[in-house]
Design a protein around this motif. Sequence first.
Motif, PDB file in Angstrom:
ATOM      1  N   TYR A 138       1.098  -1.070  -0.426  1.00  0.00           N
ATOM      2  CA  TYR A 138      -0.217  -0.053  -0.138  1.00  0.00           C
ATOM      3  C   TYR A 138       0.762   1.473   0.077  1.00  0.00           C
ATOM      4  N   ALA A 139       1.897   0.957   1.064  1.00  0.00           N
ATOM      5  CA  ALA A 139       2.644   2.686   0.998  1.00  0.00           C
ATOM      6  C   ALA A 139       3.666   3.248  -0.270  1.00  0.00           C
ATOM      7  N   ASN A 140       3.871   1.584  -0.854  1.00  0.00           N
ATOM      8  CA  ASN A 140       4.891   1.965  -2.178  1.00  0.00           C
ATOM      9  C   ASN A 140       3.951   2.373  -3.604  1.00  0.00           C
ATOM     10  N   GLY A 141       3.025   1.731  -3.257  1.00  0.00           N
ATOM     11  CA  GLY A 141       1.532   2.163  -4.348  1.00  0.00           C
ATOM     12  C   GLY A 141       0.941   4.361  -4.416  1.00  0.00           C
ATOM     13  N   ALA A 142       0.885   4.126  -2.916  1.00  0.00           N
ATOM     14  CA  ALA A 142       0.492   5.401  -2.095  1.00  0.00           C
ATOM     15  C   ALA A 142       1.604   6.307  -3.324  1.00  0.00           C
ATOM     16  N   ALA A 143       3.055   5.719  -2.853  1.00  0.00           N
ATOM     17  CA  ALA A 143       3.864   6.679  -2.928  1.00  0.00           C
ATOM     18  C   ALA A 143       3.716   7.317  -4.476  1.00  0.00           C
ATOM     19  N   LEU A 144       4.047   5.635  -5.942  1.00  0.00           N
ATOM     20  CA  LEU A 144       3.846   5.742  -7.183  1.00  0.00           C
ATOM     21  C   LEU A 144       2.612   6.997  -7.529  1.00  0.00           C
ATOM     22  N   ASN A 145       1.581   6.692  -6.973  1.00  0.00           N
ATOM     23  CA  ASN A 145       0.662   7.523  -7.237  1.00  0.00           C
ATOM     24  C   ASN A 145       0.677   8.978  -7.007  1.00  0.00           C
ATOM     25  N   SER A 146       1.409   9.016  -5.995  1.00  0.00           N
ATOM     26  CA  SER A 146       2.446  10.724  -5.328  1.00  0.00           C
ATOM     27  C   SER A 146       3.173  11.200  -6.752  1.00  0.00           C
ATOM     28  N   ILE A 147       4.095   9.991  -7.370  1.00  0.00           N
ATOM     29  CA  ILE A 147       5.232  10.653  -8.024  1.00  0.00           C
ATOM     30  C   ILE A 147       4.657   9.963  -9.461  1.00  0.00           C
ATOM     31  N   ASP A 167      -8.533 -10.073   6.584  1.00  0.00           N
ATOM     32  CA  ASP A 167      -9.402  -8.599   7.816  1.00  0.00           C
ATOM     33  C   ASP A 167      -8.657  -7.815   8.525  1.00  0.00           C
ATOM     34  N   ASP A 168      -8.708  -6.746   7.260  1.00  0.00           N
ATOM     35  CA  ASP A 168      -7.720  -5.497   7.123  1.00  0.00           C
ATOM     36  C   ASP A 168      -8.085  -4.383   6.953  1.00  0.00           C
ATOM     37  N   ILE A 169     -10.001  -4.812   7.197  1.00  0.00           N
ATOM     38  CA  ILE A 169     -10.785  -3.233   6.877  1.00  0.00           C
ATOM     39  C   ILE A 169     -10.749  -2.057   6.372  1.00  0.00           C
ATOM     40  N   PRO A 170      -9.695  -1.227   7.577  1.00  0.00           N
ATOM     41  CA  PRO A 170      -9.392   0.115   6.752  1.00  0.00           C
ATOM     42  C   PRO A 170      -8.208   0.076   6.355  1.00  0.00           C
ATOM     43  N   LEU A 171      -7.361  -1.297   6.055  1.00  0.00           N
ATOM     44  CA  LEU A 171      -6.309  -0.686   4.510  1.00  0.00           C
ATOM     45  C   LEU A 171      -6.506  -1.497   3.436  1.00  0.00           C
ATOM     46  N   GLU A 172      -7.351  -2.062   3.439  1.00  0.00           N
ATOM     47  CA  GLU A 172      -8.396  -2.795   2.313  1.00  0.00           C
ATOM     48  C   GLU A 172      -8.541  -1.639   1.942  1.00  0.00           C
ATOM     49  N   ASN A 173      -9.819  -0.843   2.544  1.00  0.00           N
ATOM     50  CA  ASN A 173     -10.387   0.610   2.196  1.00  0.00           C
ATOM     51  C   ASN A 173      -9.136   2.214   1.549  1.00  0.00           C
ATOM     52  N   ALA A 174      -8.127   2.041   2.152  1.00  0.00           N
ATOM     53  CA  ALA A 174      -7.551   2.501   2.242  1.00  0.00           C
ATOM     54  C   ALA A 174      -6.489   2.381   0.441  1.00  0.00           C
ATOM     55  N   ILE A 175      -6.391   0.476   0.551  1.00  0.00           N
ATOM     56  CA  ILE A 175      -6.169   0.704  -0.801  1.00  0.00           C
ATOM     57  C   ILE A 175      -6.962   0.583  -1.972  1.00  0.00           C
ATOM     58  N   TYR A 176      -8.174   0.324  -1.652  1.00  0.00           N
ATOM     59  CA  TYR A 176      -9.652   0.286  -3.251  1.00  0.00           C
ATOM     60  C   TYR A 176      -9.307   1.882  -3.336  1.00  0.00           C
ATOM     61  N   LYS A 177      -8.982   3.075  -2.117  1.00  0.00           N
ATOM     62  CA  LYS A 177      -9.121   4.299  -2.379  1.00  0.00           C
ATOM     63  C   LYS A 177      -7.544   4.785  -3.162  1.00  0.00           C
ATOM     64  N   GLU A 178      -6.815   4.399  -3.170  1.00  0.00           N
ATOM     65  CA  GLU A 178      -5.326   4.418  -4.068  1.00  0.00           C
ATOM     66  C   GLU A 178      -5.480   4.304  -5.438  1.00  0.00           C
ATOM     67  N   LEU A 179      -6.747   2.790  -5.645  1.00  0.00           N
ATOM     68  CA  LEU A 179      -6.256   2.348  -6.753  1.00  0.00           C
ATOM     69  C   LEU A 179      -7.510   3.376  -7.695  1.00  0.00           C
ATOM     70  N   VAL A 180      -8.731   4.007  -7.010  1.00  0.00           N
ATOM     71  CA  VAL A 180      -9.516   4.571  -7.475  1.00  0.00           C
ATOM     72  C   VAL A 180      -8.802   5.731  -8.797  1.00  0.00           C
ATOM     73  N   LYS A 181      -7.626   6.629  -7.922  1.00  0.00           N
ATOM     74  CA  LYS A 181      -7.275   7.910  -8.112  1.00  0.00           C
ATOM     75  C   LYS A 181      -6.434   7.001  -8.985  1.00  0.00           C
ATOM     76  N   ALA A 182      -5.671   5.497  -9.162  1.00  0.00           N
ATOM     77  CA  ALA A 182      -4.944   5.190  -9.696  1.00  0.00           C
ATOM     78  C   ALA A 182      -5.399   4.951 -11.210  1.00  0.00           C
ATOM     79  N   TYR A 183      -6.476   4.586 -11.295  1.00  0.00           N
ATOM     80  CA  TYR A 183      -7.118   4.184 -12.122  1.00  0.00           C
ATOM     81  C   TYR A 183      -8.160   5.403 -12.865  1.00  0.00           C
ATOM     82  N   THR A 184      -8.295   7.110 -11.906  1.00  0.00           N
ATOM     83  CA  THR A 184      -9.032   7.600 -12.848  1.00  0.00           C
ATOM     84  C   THR A 184      -8.038   8.853 -13.437  1.00  0.00           C
ATOM     85  N   ALA A 185      -6.578   8.386 -12.478  1.00  0.00           N
ATOM     86  CA  ALA A 185      -5.724   9.317 -13.871  1.00  0.00           C
ATOM     87  C   ALA A 185      -5.144   8.596 -14.817  1.00  0.00           C
TER      88      ALA A 185
END
Length: 74
Positions: free
Chosen positions: A12-21, A40-58
């Motif tokens: 997740y951290a790597n993907g978010a960093a790649l999105n930011s650059i 079973d980590d709903i908050p992390l799952e949601n964070a990953i999905y949000k980053e995927l939304v950003k990446a696919y939107t971009a």
Amino acid sequence: MESFPSQPYFYYANGAALNSIQKHKDAIEILEGALDYLIDDIPLENAIYKELVKAYTATNNTSKANMYLSKIKS
């Protein structure tokens, strides 16, 4: 990630960093890989999905962005 390959937070951290650059295609690959290790980590799952939304939107893939947006749990 090489030292801890089954830790989804590092993906997740790597993907978010790649999105930011604005390396969205690389971010998509990493973030979708994170989902393979997620258990079973709903908050992390949601964070990953949000980053995927950003990446696919971009990358103008609105159908995939909407698919991941619909998976976000409140």
